[in-house]
Each structure stands twice: as C-alpha cells, then as structure tokens.
Design a protein around this motif. Structure first.
Motif, PDB file in Angstrom:
ATOM      1  N   GLY A   1       0.915  -1.226   0.008  1.00 38.61           N
ATOM      2  CA  GLY A   1      -0.090  -0.072   0.029  1.00 38.61           C
ATOM      3  C   GLY A   1       0.846   1.250   0.149  1.00 38.61           C
TER       4      GLY A   1
ATOM      5  N   ALA B   1      -3.201   5.879   0.351  1.00 40.59           N
ATOM      6  CA  ALA B   1      -4.079   5.020   0.232  1.00 40.59           C
ATOM      7  C   ALA B   1      -4.938   4.187   1.032  1.00 40.59           C
ATOM      8  CB  ALA B   1      -3.590   4.058  -1.170  1.00 40.59           C
ATOM      9  N   GLY B   2      -3.974   3.406   1.891  1.00 37.72           N
ATOM     10  CA  GLY B   2      -4.434   2.640   2.932  1.00 37.72           C
ATOM     11  C   GLY B   2      -5.534   3.275   4.076  1.00 37.72           C
TER      12      GLY B   2
ATOM     13  N   TYR C   1      -7.944   4.727   3.505  1.00 42.62           N
ATOM     14  CA  TYR C   1      -9.318   4.937   2.595  1.00 42.62           C
ATOM     15  C   TYR C   1      -9.918   3.309   2.718  1.00 42.62           C
ATOM     16  CZ  TYR C   1      -8.158   9.695   2.208  1.00 42.62           C
ATOM     17  OH  TYR C   1      -7.836  10.973   2.606  1.00 42.62           O
ATOM     18  N   GLY C   2      -9.127   2.458   2.042  1.00 39.32           N
ATOM     19  CA  GLY C   2      -9.662   0.993   2.032  1.00 39.32           C
ATOM     20  C   GLY C   2     -10.103   0.588   3.556  1.00 39.32           C
ATOM     21  N   ALA C   3      -9.275   1.013   4.550  1.00 43.04           N
ATOM     22  CA  ALA C   3      -9.579   0.732   5.958  1.00 43.04           C
ATOM     23  C   ALA C   3     -10.801   1.106   6.376  1.00 43.04           C
ATOM     24  CB  ALA C   3      -8.496   1.176   6.842  1.00 43.04           C
TER      25      ALA C   3
ATOM     26  N   PHE D   1     -13.727   1.086   4.493  1.00 45.76           N
ATOM     27  CA  PHE D   1     -14.825   0.645   3.689  1.00 45.76           C
ATOM     28  C   PHE D   1     -15.778  -0.179   4.547  1.00 45.76           C
ATOM     29  CE2 PHE D   1     -12.135   0.815  -0.451  1.00 45.76           C
ATOM     30  CZ  PHE D   1     -12.434   2.270  -0.598  1.00 45.76           C
ATOM     31  N   TYR D   2     -14.944  -1.220   5.450  1.00 44.73           N
ATOM     32  CA  TYR D   2     -15.879  -2.057   6.167  1.00 44.73           C
ATOM     33  C   TYR D   2     -16.759  -1.317   7.436  1.00 44.73           C
ATOM     34  CZ  TYR D   2     -16.975  -5.935   9.397  1.00 44.73           C
ATOM     35  OH  TYR D   2     -17.955  -6.633   9.916  1.00 44.73           O
ATOM     36  N   PRO D   3     -16.157  -0.570   7.949  1.00 49.67           N
ATOM     37  CA  PRO D   3     -16.875   0.212   9.144  1.00 49.67           C
ATOM     38  C   PRO D   3     -18.127   0.940   8.362  1.00 49.67           C
ATOM     39  CG  PRO D   3     -14.633   0.694   9.454  1.00 49.67           C
ATOM     40  CD  PRO D   3     -14.724  -0.427   8.287  1.00 49.67           C
TER      41      PRO D   3
ATOM     42  N   HIS E   1      -5.515   3.468  -5.239  1.00 49.08           N
ATOM     43  CA  HIS E   1      -5.909   4.724  -4.772  1.00 49.08           C
ATOM     44  C   HIS E   1      -6.316   4.569  -3.209  1.00 49.08           C
ATOM     45  CE1 HIS E   1      -5.709   6.797  -8.490  1.00 49.08           C
ATOM     46  NE2 HIS E   1      -5.804   5.776  -9.117  1.00 49.08           N
ATOM     47  N   TYR E   2      -7.015   3.550  -2.972  1.00 48.72           N
ATOM     48  CA  TYR E   2      -7.514   3.204  -1.554  1.00 48.72           C
ATOM     49  C   TYR E   2      -6.805   2.251  -1.005  1.00 48.72           C
ATOM     50  CZ  TYR E   2     -10.510   6.361  -4.043  1.00 48.72           C
ATOM     51  OH  TYR E   2     -10.940   7.385  -4.574  1.00 48.72           O
ATOM     52  N   GLY E   3      -5.820   1.639  -1.285  1.00 50.83           N
ATOM     53  CA  GLY E   3      -5.056   0.467  -0.562  1.00 50.83           C
ATOM     54  C   GLY E   3      -6.072  -0.724  -0.315  1.00 50.83           C
TER      55      GLY E   3
ATOM     56  N   MET F   1     -11.258  -5.537   5.317  1.00 52.21           N
ATOM     57  CA  MET F   1     -11.065  -4.711   4.208  1.00 52.21           C
ATOM     58  C   MET F   1     -12.174  -4.611   3.215  1.00 52.21           C
ATOM     59  SD  MET F   1      -8.196  -2.847   5.032  1.00 52.21           S
ATOM     60  CE  MET F   1      -7.741  -2.043   3.462  1.00 52.21           C
TER      61      MET F   1
ATOM     62  N   VAL G   1      -6.883  -1.355  11.643  1.00 50.24           N
ATOM     63  CA  VAL G   1      -6.604  -2.514  10.728  1.00 50.24           C
ATOM     64  C   VAL G   1      -5.510  -3.229  11.023  1.00 50.24           C
ATOM     65  CG1 VAL G   1      -8.217  -1.663   8.970  1.00 50.24           C
ATOM     66  CG2 VAL G   1      -5.661  -1.176   8.903  1.00 50.24           C
TER      67      VAL G   1
ATOM     68  N   ALA H   1      -2.420  -4.125   3.186  1.00 45.60           N
ATOM     69  CA  ALA H   1      -1.384  -3.774   2.545  1.00 45.60           C
ATOM     70  C   ALA H   1      -0.905  -2.458   2.983  1.00 45.60           C
ATOM     71  CB  ALA H   1      -1.587  -3.608   1.098  1.00 45.60           C
ATOM     72  N   GLY H   2      -1.756  -1.317   3.498  1.00 45.90           N
ATOM     73  CA  GLY H   2      -1.337   0.035   3.875  1.00 45.90           C
ATOM     74  C   GLY H   2      -0.765   0.066   5.355  1.00 45.90           C
TER      75      GLY H   2
END
Ligand SMILES: Cc1ncc(COP(=O)(O)O)c(C=O)c1O
Ligand SMILES: Cc1ncc(COP(=O)(O)O)c(C=O)c1O
Lengths: 357, 357
Positions: A69, A198-199, A201-203, A205-207, B67-69, B105, B192, B198-199
């Motif tokens: 990431g 980046a990471g 944002y992905g983190a 998504f679930y919550p 973009h969002y890892g 994630m 996370v 990854a991030g």
C-alpha cells in the motif's frame, strides 16, 4: 532530484472520446478523459514527464503498491466559467500536501514546476471534457504508486506519479446522515491519518458499510484512544455550528489538513463568523443537540465541496438537524462555488486560471 | 459465492526459467517461479481459478487498489526435505487469516477448497524451484487486490486473488537491533492492525527508515495511545524472556495473530517453558534489562522464522542482550525448522505434505 530531461513530452490521442460521454449521467470517478500524465521514478530520479492517451498499463503482480500500500493521492478540481475559461482552486496546496503525504509514506517528493506545468497542459488538452454549470467540474486525481517488483516489506526504489482527469457532477446529492464512531477508528496518533495515504481509505470501507446497513452514508470518526473527540469524516473535514459559533477540530497526526476546511475558515473570518478551532467532544455535541444550540453540521471536502448533514446517529439514537434559514453551510458553499466558477471576486487569490492557448 | 466453473484451469509454461536462477544469491522476494495463480471476482462471484505463466498484467491506472489500498496479503512457505518431499506449514491458518483480513478490508472471502487445491498444484508445478537445506524455502505470497476502475472512495466490486511463489534463503542474517517506538505508531484500536492489510506495511517504511539511520533494523511498535506497551515488530511478533518466563503480547485489534507466534506458544508449553501472554510495559523491559533478568528478545514470523535480537534502543540508550547458552530462541528455531523440513516428528500435525505426483 530530477533527471536532466524534464521537458514535458506530449503524445496526443488521434481522436477524442468526448462525444461518447453522457455528461448528465456521470458516475463519480468512472469516466476518464482522453489523456493522462505519467512520470516514472527510477535510479534515484524522476524521469521524463509525459502526457499520453489514457489507457491501461502493463505491471507485474509483485509490484510493491499491491502488497504494501505504498501509495498516496490527491483530489482537486477544474471549473469552467460562462466564458469557457477554466480555473483551478489552490492547486499548489494539493502539490504541497501530496509531497507531505509522500514523505510520510517514504515516497520521493514530486517537483512543483513539473506538477503545475503538467496540470495546466493536461487540463488544456482535455478542456472540452469540462462542463459548465453548477456542480459540474473536472475531478483531478494526482497519485503516486510504488512500482518496484519485490515482495519484501521495504520502500520501493521505483514509482509512478500520475494524473487522471474525470468529468464529474456534484458528489453527494441532498442531505447526509452520519454515524459517530464508537468502535472502529480511522487513524492513530503517530500513524498516517494526516496523509492521503491509500490504505487510510480502504480501511474505512468495512466500518462504513456497517454504518450504511443502518441507514447512514458516512461515519464521523472519533479519536482512537477514547472515541471522545469528533474528528473528520471519510473524505471530508467536519464543521459544527453551536449557536453562532463555527467549530472544527484542529488538524493533527490523525486528521487531514483539508483545503476546503482551511478555505472555509478563511471565509468564516471574512464574513465575521465566530470561529473556534478546538476539539469538540461527543458529549458536548449531544448536549447541544438536546438543548437546541446545535444548529448545523456539515462536511467540507473537494469532492462534495460542502455536504449538509441532516441527521447524526450515536449509540442507537438519531438526532435530527433542522434546516436553518441563515445556514452557514449554504453561505460557504455559495461563496466557495462563486469563487471556484469565477462568478465572484476572489479576495484570497485562490483561483488559478488555466492557460488554454 | 463461487461461480459454477470452479475447476482449476492450468496453463503451463513452455520452458522453465529455473536454470537461470542463482540460488545462492537470492534477494528476498525478487525472483518468481514459472507459474502464478489468479482468480477474478466479478458480478458477485469468484470466477474460474487459473494457474498460468508468471508475467505482467494489463491494468487501468484508476484501479481502486492504487488509490484506496484495498488489498490484503499472506506470507507462507514450502520446505523440501532430503527425499525431495515438499511440505507446507499450517496452510489453512493462512487461508483463515487472509479471509479475516479480507473481511476487515471489505474484500470478499476466498473459498478454502480452491485455495488449498491451487496452492498444492502451484507448488507441485514449480517444485524444482525449491532448494533443500537450512533456510532455503519457497516463499508463498497469496494476495487480493481491488481491481475495479473508479476514483471514488467506496469498496471495489471487482478483485483479483493471486498467489506468487518466490524461492528464498534465510531472511535476516545474524542479529537484529531494534528500536522501541516512542512517537510513530503502527495501528490504532479499532483500526486494521490485526489484518495483513497492505497499507499497514507502507505506513511503517518512513519511521523504519528513521530507525535505520540510527543503526537499527526494525522498530518494536508500542501502543499508539501511550507508547507504554510493547506490541510487535514490522513483520514479526515479539517474545521476551525474563528469567525463565517467556512473555509475549496478547493479540488484539492492533496486533497480527502470527502463526509462528502461536506455534512457538505451543512449543513452549510442549517444552515445559513458563509462558505469560500479557502486556509487557516498556518500563518493565528497561528494569529487566538493567537488573539482568532480561535474557532474550526475539522476533517470530514466517519470513525470518525466529530473529535473534541483540540490542534494543530506547530514548537514546542502547541495551545489549548477551547470548544465552540455553537460548529459547535457538531452541524454538530448531524445533520449528525440524518440523518444517520434516527432520523431526510433528506432534502437532502442522506439516502438510504437498502431493507432488
Ligand atoms: C480524510 C479526508 N478528510 C478531509 C478531506 C477534505 O480535504 P480537501 O478539502 O482538501 O479536499 C479529504 C479529501 O478529500 C480527505 O480524504
Ligand atoms: C505485522 C506482522 N506481525 C507478525 C507477523 C508474523 O506472522 P506469521 O508468523 O504468521 O508469519 C507478520 C507476518 O509475517 C506480520 O506482518
């Protein structure tokens, strides 16, 4: 560290795709313009900056960005006025911020001059993709990714810095319901929350999907230590109006230093609004909602500009916010818009005209 | 949710590259075998699982992982014994963990049967890439990335689950110096950190590089709230031996539930070692270092197996650890190794033989 050949190389498309686009039914961030910008970093230097046709690229699955990431991004916009002039909003702020993000993520910083030149040139080339009118704009996505191939957790020695352009309409429509975080968190002290890494944002998504199942669109994050202080939302800083005072959290390790946020703080001062940049606790918020002194909550960020928040949830209770006839959110949104679309004066010098010819 | 066609499709290379590899001078994670595994997720289902020649892939720069890892990974190994039999170590644990990481994630979980079949088949096909002998192994990197194109911060609707194989020698050579984190942190409560997202890794590069400038190889992370409790290192859980008690942090939101860690805990019990899974404070550690009761610190993780820590730094002071003649680290490393390489009995049932024919 720039390589000797830092002249912008331009490879144009042979025919534009702009005619195929249904500009009234755009999905945010799904449509890309004819061109994109790319600059590689290797052997300790940024290589030749290049604008070329938007399209796919060949990469190895062992590329570090996929595994670690190591990536940062920015979000900015170009706006078209009634005379077909095109403007950027505080673009040097985005460059500064991506370089700050890059530093935290061990990515080499990108040269300012090349960034601004590439931006101008790219927007100029694809200016026909920018629609006039309220909410229409060209979303600009600069980003940097680690491209070295290697599945060991250490900084990449190679990167790509790219810029994509995507025509967009308004991001959020209508009012937003937000949930105040009690369990999950966005970032840690000493972490990367202040970076557009980046990471981060992905983190979320679930919550966020859990909140969405309960009928909310977004989460307002609180500090990870105690879930006591209100921080920011997914891609927006958050403002609270209690009586006639505008309150927003100070930026920190954990909170992104938003350009919309800082512009609104300047606008507030300009309008004589009483501003209080301080940590607001969840219990203060609840108390203010209950005694009626809480007038407004709104989000601030490039994508949505200003988002009106109509409800917030906390511990299974939902609090409603009444529409205000003298809404700060409405005022700031209009003032920002008017500056961005070259409708009003720009006393702050925020607007940057793109050289189109 | 698996698509109807879940039969493993195999496309072999026409000639192997194994002859070109200098197995005595491998850089960790830089060399990949002939084949890789790939399975796409779209329309709500995993598509046909495929083994194909290792090589590049064509992707769009707007892909969400950039973009969002939104990406998770695993690290595991295959070991060859003196009879050319090949073994995996607790592979079902890695599958379980990547699915736990994926859930956090917002990535769809991957089906167990397909994973285990693909793993066996892939290792079987590339078995000639596995070298015998101490420290030699085949590093296995399963990972999942968000492949939908779209620069808006929401979960991807498309993914790729892949497995890469990389022949490796021992990861860290010799002794490791670690620095105890005082300012930066690895993860937040409610974040996370417990996922192999990854991030989490890219976020450690910068603080780790600062530690490296001071002569340390790794950081031992502490809790982000107070920097009071010792947590884990970059890609290793950490064990402390005070007198004859083995201490390691309990897993949590912030700490990866390491497979080497849990195996060492089982081995410790098996060996009658006194184990204390509890939060150890930095000040307890310093006190134990000063009064001589601190005997050993070691890292535990798939890549390095067991890493001997010779020094730790805290607040500009460096503490040295003497080599122990009855080292726990040496004992656990040997016992793990002997199980992994099929040298000893495996009372725990950890070793899984790969079906080679
Ligand atoms: C986490 C976060 N907070 C706030 C914002 C708002 O920042 P800006 O106003 O610069 O777009 C963003 C970016 O869009 C963000 O990602
Ligand atoms: C953060 C972290 N801690 C600990 C470990 C050790 O886990 P394992 O023993 O399962 O390899 C890893 C993985 O390698 C890791 O990434």
């Amino acid at each position: 560290m720039i390589n000797t050949d830092s002249t912008l190389h331009i490879e144009k498309v042979t025919s534009t795709r702009v005619g195929e686009v249904d500009f009234d039914n755009l999905v945010f961030g799904k449509t890309f313009t004819d061109h994109m910008f790319e600059c590689e970093y290797k052997n300790g230097a940024w290589q030749r900056p290049t604008i070329k046709p938007y399209g796919p690229m060949l990469v190895y699955p062992g590329m570090k960005v996929f595994h670690y990431g190591q990536a940062v991004f920015e979000g900015m916009k170009a706006y078209k006025d009634e005379n077909d002039d095109v403007f950027l909003f505080r673009p040097e702020q985005n460059l500064e911020r991506i370089n700050k993000s890059s530093k935290r993520m061990a990515i080499p910083e990108f040269p300012k001059e090349i960034f601004l030149e590439a931006l101008n040139e790219l927007v100029r080339l694809d200016k026909d993709w920018i629609q006039k009118g309220d909410g229409n704009s060209l979303y600009i996505r600069p980003f940097a990714i680690a491209t070295e191939v290697g599945v060991s957790a250490s900084p990449s020695k190679e990167y790509k810095f790219m810029i994509l352009l995507s025509p967009v309409q308004a991001y959020y429509k209508g009012f937003v319901k937000v949930l105040i975080a009690e369990k999950y968190s966005r970032s840690a002290d000493g972490g990367v929350g202040a970076a557009k890494a980046a990471g981060n944002y992905g983190a979320q998504f679930y919550p966020t999907s859990l909140a969405q199942e309960k009928g909310f669109q977004q989460i307002i994050w609180t500090d990870s230590n105690e879930h006591k202080y209100l921080e920011e939302a997914g891609t927006m800083n958050v403002f609270f109006r209690i009586n006639d005072t505008l309150i927003t959290a100070p930026t920190s390790d954990r909170i992104l230093d938003g350009i919309t946020r800082k512009s609104i703080l300047d606008l507030a001062k300009h309008n004589g609004v009483n501003v209080d940049v301080r940590k607001l606790t969840v219990s203060e918020l609840i108390a203010a909602a209950e005694d009626g002194s809480l007038k407004e909550i709104f989000g601030a960020g490039t994508a949505a500009v200003v988002s009106f928040i109509s409800h917030f949830g906390f511990k299974d209770k939902i609090y409603e916010l009444k529409e205000q006839s003298d809404s700060f959110a409405v005022m700031f949104k209009k003032q920002l818009n008017d500056i961005q679309y070259n409708i009003s004066e720009d006393p702050f010098g925020w607007r940057k005209k793109v050289e189109l010819f």
